[in-house]
Each structure stands twice: as structure tokens, then as C-alpha cells.
Design a protein around this motif. Structure first.
Motif, PDB file in Angstrom:
ATOM      1  N   LEU A 341      12.902  14.027  -7.743  1.00  0.00           N
ATOM      2  CA  LEU A 341      11.298  13.902  -7.720  1.00  0.00           C
ATOM      3  C   LEU A 341      10.845  13.988  -9.240  1.00  0.00           C
ATOM      4  O   LEU A 341      11.330  14.793 -10.146  1.00  0.00           O
ATOM      5  N   LYS A 342       9.772  13.109  -9.587  1.00  0.00           N
ATOM      6  CA  LYS A 342       9.229  13.217 -10.976  1.00  0.00           C
ATOM      7  C   LYS A 342       7.835  13.625 -10.694  1.00  0.00           C
ATOM      8  O   LYS A 342       7.147  13.271  -9.776  1.00  0.00           O
ATOM      9  N   LEU A 343       7.346  14.390 -11.924  1.00  0.00           N
ATOM     10  CA  LEU A 343       6.125  15.056 -12.000  1.00  0.00           C
ATOM     11  C   LEU A 343       5.703  14.969 -13.031  1.00  0.00           C
ATOM     12  O   LEU A 343       6.420  15.254 -14.172  1.00  0.00           O
ATOM     13  N   VAL A 344       4.231  14.803 -13.392  1.00  0.00           N
ATOM     14  CA  VAL A 344       3.598  14.848 -14.812  1.00  0.00           C
ATOM     15  C   VAL A 344       3.157  16.514 -14.835  1.00  0.00           C
ATOM     16  O   VAL A 344       2.035  16.793 -14.254  1.00  0.00           O
ATOM     17  N   GLY A 348       4.481  18.451 -19.702  1.00  0.00           N
ATOM     18  CA  GLY A 348       4.982  17.088 -19.808  1.00  0.00           C
ATOM     19  C   GLY A 348       5.821  16.712 -18.752  1.00  0.00           C
ATOM     20  O   GLY A 348       5.836  17.148 -17.685  1.00  0.00           O
ATOM     21  N   PRO A 349       6.354  15.436 -18.829  1.00  0.00           N
ATOM     22  CA  PRO A 349       7.079  14.895 -17.681  1.00  0.00           C
ATOM     23  C   PRO A 349       8.276  15.813 -17.435  1.00  0.00           C
ATOM     24  O   PRO A 349       8.875  16.144 -18.134  1.00  0.00           O
ATOM     25  N   ILE A 350       8.746  15.788 -15.998  1.00  0.00           N
ATOM     26  CA  ILE A 350       9.861  16.465 -15.537  1.00  0.00           C
ATOM     27  C   ILE A 350      10.251  15.685 -14.339  1.00  0.00           C
ATOM     28  O   ILE A 350       9.754  14.836 -13.889  1.00  0.00           O
ATOM     29  N   MET A 351      11.777  16.187 -14.181  1.00  0.00           N
ATOM     30  CA  MET A 351      12.304  15.326 -13.048  1.00  0.00           C
ATOM     31  C   MET A 351      13.233  16.432 -12.518  1.00  0.00           C
ATOM     32  O   MET A 351      13.822  17.254 -13.169  1.00  0.00           O
ATOM     33  N   ILE A 352      13.429  16.505 -11.187  1.00  0.00           N
ATOM     34  CA  ILE A 352      14.483  17.430 -10.552  1.00  0.00           C
ATOM     35  C   ILE A 352      15.755  16.275 -10.381  1.00  0.00           C
ATOM     36  O   ILE A 352      15.625  15.571  -9.899  1.00  0.00           O
ATOM     37  N   ASP A 353      16.667  16.910 -11.229  1.00  0.00           N
ATOM     38  CA  ASP A 353      18.033  16.128 -11.193  1.00  0.00           C
ATOM     39  C   ASP A 353      18.565  16.281  -9.910  1.00  0.00           C
ATOM     40  O   ASP A 353      19.019  17.251  -9.442  1.00  0.00           O
ATOM     41  N   VAL A 359      15.895  21.391 -13.486  1.00  0.00           N
ATOM     42  CA  VAL A 359      14.974  20.485 -13.849  1.00  0.00           C
ATOM     43  C   VAL A 359      15.265  19.629 -15.264  1.00  0.00           C
ATOM     44  O   VAL A 359      16.127  20.318 -16.112  1.00  0.00           O
ATOM     45  N   VAL A 360      15.067  18.544 -15.252  1.00  0.00           N
ATOM     46  CA  VAL A 360      15.280  17.569 -16.548  1.00  0.00           C
ATOM     47  C   VAL A 360      13.876  17.617 -17.254  1.00  0.00           C
ATOM     48  O   VAL A 360      12.773  17.238 -16.638  1.00  0.00           O
ATOM     49  N   GLN A 361      13.815  17.961 -18.650  1.00  0.00           N
ATOM     50  CA  GLN A 361      12.545  17.834 -19.468  1.00  0.00           C
ATOM     51  C   GLN A 361      12.493  17.763 -20.768  1.00  0.00           C
ATOM     52  O   GLN A 361      13.666  17.891 -21.186  1.00  0.00           O
ATOM     53  N   THR A 362      11.364  17.596 -21.434  1.00  0.00           N
ATOM     54  CA  THR A 362      11.279  17.711 -23.004  1.00  0.00           C
ATOM     55  C   THR A 362      11.248  19.121 -23.359  1.00  0.00           C
ATOM     56  O   THR A 362      10.604  20.053 -22.907  1.00  0.00           O
ATOM     57  N   ILE A 363      12.082  19.154 -24.312  1.00  0.00           N
ATOM     58  CA  ILE A 363      12.040  20.745 -25.019  1.00  0.00           C
ATOM     59  C   ILE A 363      11.296  20.426 -26.526  1.00  0.00           C
ATOM     60  O   ILE A 363      11.749  19.580 -27.197  1.00  0.00           O
TER      61      ILE A 363
END
Ligand code: PHB
Length: 391
Positions: A341-344, A348-353, A359-363
Motif C-alpha cells: 500500500l502506498k500513501l501520501v 511524505g510518501p510512504i509504502m508498506i513493504d 514502512v518504507v519512507q523518507t528520512i
């Protein structure tokens, strides 16, 4: 004959009642919220629930034709036995469709086997020890992991002239993860670790630890403490013992400059550099809308922090998954719908790996600055698509 008739109508009445209950049950999706709502960690529950309510204000309380109902339970602090009992009650008595919340790692770990046994999806809105998602296939985490947020500050330090570091972490899961991730990445970047210390999770007294660090004369401290009161106490000690004057910088994960307590810590935080996934000052339309709605729902006394965003995004993941399952709360279907799942998000943008359910995300690397609105973590570097480096 009369009594037979009476019995018959009672049975018929009961049947009607059962049908009515079933209809109601089919129209309602129950979320059992286990959070820290009292004691020194009370802001955790408040922030998480505040974020959940913000999502519901902006997106309504119905999804896939069903009404969302939240049953709130206070676990009171790091109390695994209480968390477990509450989860058992929520599952068996209240028949919840989801277990959500979890500010602190020990509470999340204690509930994982119950999620597995009951096949109930468990959405982690903060607890950040790496291993948590491996403890049940029904766990999905929307918050962060400590190695994920720590590695960037270690690389940043090594690249920016910091050579000798003393690590200070809270002595439990997330602290131990942060310590390990920092030491590995900092050494890989060419740095040296001159000492490491772990402080108690409950009622810590920082002065002796801070003195010990000062005597070792490192270039910097790397610090992880769970957000909130502990950061305030540590910053007080850091200032009182004159570490900044002694040339010892402070580097940390953003838990320490948590938006909920940054103003209370005040000017000693100015210039502090941290790495993290969320700042209330994040410049995006989604974050502006989130901060505004959070204030409208919860009042403006408490600034939303990363846990509030965890609550918000946890609800977003639940709503999006339920849309995909057509309202089915079957644990396997829900978790499958959340994978990838991708969410804004406001962060910022996130995705459930899909492989780890993390969660995959910007740090972001941020610096505390004084703005017209007060002290804020201002983002100045970003690393997109960060995963937990240990997975
Ligand atoms: C945790 O217990 O996992 C935890 C708590 C507070 C934080 C980060 C992690 O700031």
C-alpha cells in the motif's frame, strides 16, 4: 397451551434480537485501541488517538459502508501484562476487528501472540523496535524502526567531521536497536566509538551518565531516548553540566526533539541535529491540512508529533485496506490488502513493504531553529525510500 405460546414468542423474540445484533455487527467495524493514556507516557496515547481522530474528521467515520467504532483502553505505561489482558478482553469480549495503537515496544510485543491466535490485524502506530513485525504475520507497522531512522544520522555525522562518539540510549528494545545501528553505520563511515551507556527506561537519573560522557571528551553524543519527558530531563542535564561549552555536540534521532515537547525544552535545543521521519514543520499541502485539522479536533495546546502521524496513517491504511476488501475484516485479506500500500502521508510518501510489513519512507536530517511560530525541526536533507537496514 398458554405457556407454550409464551415460550414460542420468547424464542421468536430472541431470534429477532439475534438477527438485529447480527445486522448491527455487520454494519460496524471495531478497532480496539491499546495506548498509553496515563503516567509519564500519557502523551503517547493522546497523540496517537489525536491523529486517529484527525483522520476520521477529514475522511468520515464510515468506510465500505460500515461504521468505524474505536474502543479505547489505557495500558498506563510500559506494562506488557496489562497490554496482554486488554488485548484478550478486546478480542474475546468486545470482538474487535483490529488491534491498534501501541506507543511502547513492550506492549506491542506482548500483544503479538494474541493477534496471531485470533487472526486479528494489528496496526502498530509507534512502537519501533525492529523485531516487532516478525512476531506475528498479522502485524503491519506504519511508524518507523529505530535502525531506519538511526542509520542516516550516523552517516551524516561521519561525513560532517564528527570523529569520536559516545552513545547513550534507553535500556530496552528501541535503544538497543539504535545503539547497534549507530555503531555499525558510524564505524562503516570511518568513525570511532569511545563509549556506550544504557540508561533505565523508568525514572532515569541522567546526571551521572552525562558526567561520565563529559569526562571521555568525545566530539559528540549519539542519543536515543523515548520521546517526551525523558528528553526534557536529559537536555536539562546536558545544559547544566556545560557539555555544549565543552565542545561536545549532541546528535540524536528525532524522538528527543519531539514536536510535542520541543517548546518545553526551549532554547538549549537550538541547532540540535536529528534524523527522523516527521516534523510538524514539514512543508507539504498534506501536512498543512493535517496540522490544521489536528488543532481543530484536539485543540492547539499540543502540537502534533510523529505519533499523531502514526495514528493518522494507521487509520489511512485501515480505510484503504477495507476499501480493497469490500469491508471484509478477515485478517488475512486485510493484511494482504495492506502489503504494498502506498500513501501520501503528512510526513511524505510512504509504502508498506510487502515482505516485512514495515514502512518504507523518507528520512530527513533536521535542525532545531526558531521560527515566528516557535521552535521547529527544519528539514535540510532528505533520504527517500529508506527501509530498515537490518531486514
Ligand atoms: C518504543 O517503545 O518502541 C518507542 C517509544 C518512544 C519512541 C520510540 C520508540 O520515541
Amino acid at each position: 397451551m398458554k405457556w407454550i405460546h409464551a415460550v414460542r414468542s420468547v424464542i421468536a423474540g430472541g431470534a429477532i434480537l439475534a438477527v438485529a445484533n447480527l445486522a448491527q455487527a455487520q454494519g460496524v467495524i471495531k478497532l480496539g485501541l491499546i495506548g498509553e493514556f496515563s503516567g509519564p507516557f500519557a502523551q503517547y496515547g493522546q497523540q496517537i488517538y489525536g491523529g486517529m481522530k484527525t483522520y476520521m474528521k477529514l475522511h468520515g467515520d464510515t468506510v465500505a459502508g460500515k461504521k468505524i467504532e474505536v474502543i479505547q483502553k489505557d495500558v498506563g505505561g510500559p506494562a506488557p501484562d496489562v497490554a496482554k489482558r486488554l488485548a484478550q478482553e478486546l478480542v474475546t469480549r468486545d470482538k474487535v476487528d483490529f488491534l491498534v495503537g501501541f506507543g511502547l515496544t513492550p506492549n506491542a510485543l506482548a500483544v503479538a501472540p494474541i493477534a496471531t491466535e485470533a487472526k486479528v490485524p494489528m496496526v502498530i502506530m509507534n512502537a519501533a523496535t525492529s523485531i516487532i513485525t516478525t512476531k506475528s504475520p498479522y502485524i503491519v507497522r506504519v511508524s518507523m524502526t529505530l535502525p531506519q531512522i538511526t542509520q542516516p544520522i550516523a552517516f551524516w555525522a561521519a561525513k560532517n567531521g564528527v570523529k569520536r562518539v559516545y552513545t547513550v540510549v534507553a535500556d530496552y528494545g528501541p535503544g538497543i536497536d539504535a545503539e547497534g545501528a549507530f555503531i555499525k553505520a558510524f564505524k562503516d563511515g570511518g568513525g570511532e566509538i569511545v563509549g556506550s551507556v544504557r540508561t533505565p527506561l523508568q525514572n532515569p537519573e541522567y546526571a551521572p551518565f552525562i558526567q561520565r560522557v563529559k569526562d571521555a571528551k568525545p566530539d559528540a553524543i549519539f542519543l536515543f531516548l523515548p520521546a517526551g519527558e525523558q528528553g526534557i530531563a536529559f537536555m536539562k542535564g546536558y545544559k547544566e553540566r556545560g557539555l555544549a561549552e565543552a565542545g561536545i555536540k549532541l546528535l540524536a534521532t528525532g524522538d528527543i526533539t519531539d514536536d510535542g515537547v520541543l517548546e518545553a525544552m526551549g532554547d538549549p535545543t537550538l541547532g540540535l541535529i536529528t534524523s527522523f521521519h516527521y516534523s510538524a514543520a514539514h512543508d507539504s499541502p498534506e501536512n498543512k491540512a493535517f496540522v490544521k485539522a489536528y488543532g481543530e479536533v484536539n485543540g492547539t495546546k499540543l502540537r502534533p508529533n510523529f505519533m499523531a502521524v502514526g495514528g493518522y496513517d494507521g487509520m489511512a491504511a485501515i480505510y484503504e485496506a477495507l476499501k480493497k476488501t469490500g469491508g471484509s475484516t478477515d485478517g488475512e485479506k486485510v493484511v494482504a490488502a495492506m502489503k504494498g500500500l502506498k500513501l501520501v502521508s503528512p510526513r511524505g510518501p510512504i509504502m508498506i513493504d510487502p515482505d516485512t510489513r514495515d514502512v518504507v519512507q523518507t528520512i530527513y536530517i533536521r535542525k532545531v531553529e526558531k521560527t515566528s511560530g516557535g521552535l521547529y525541526n527544519i528539514e535540510f536533507e532528505k533520504l527517500p525510500d529508506q527501509k530498515d537496514p537490518g531486514k
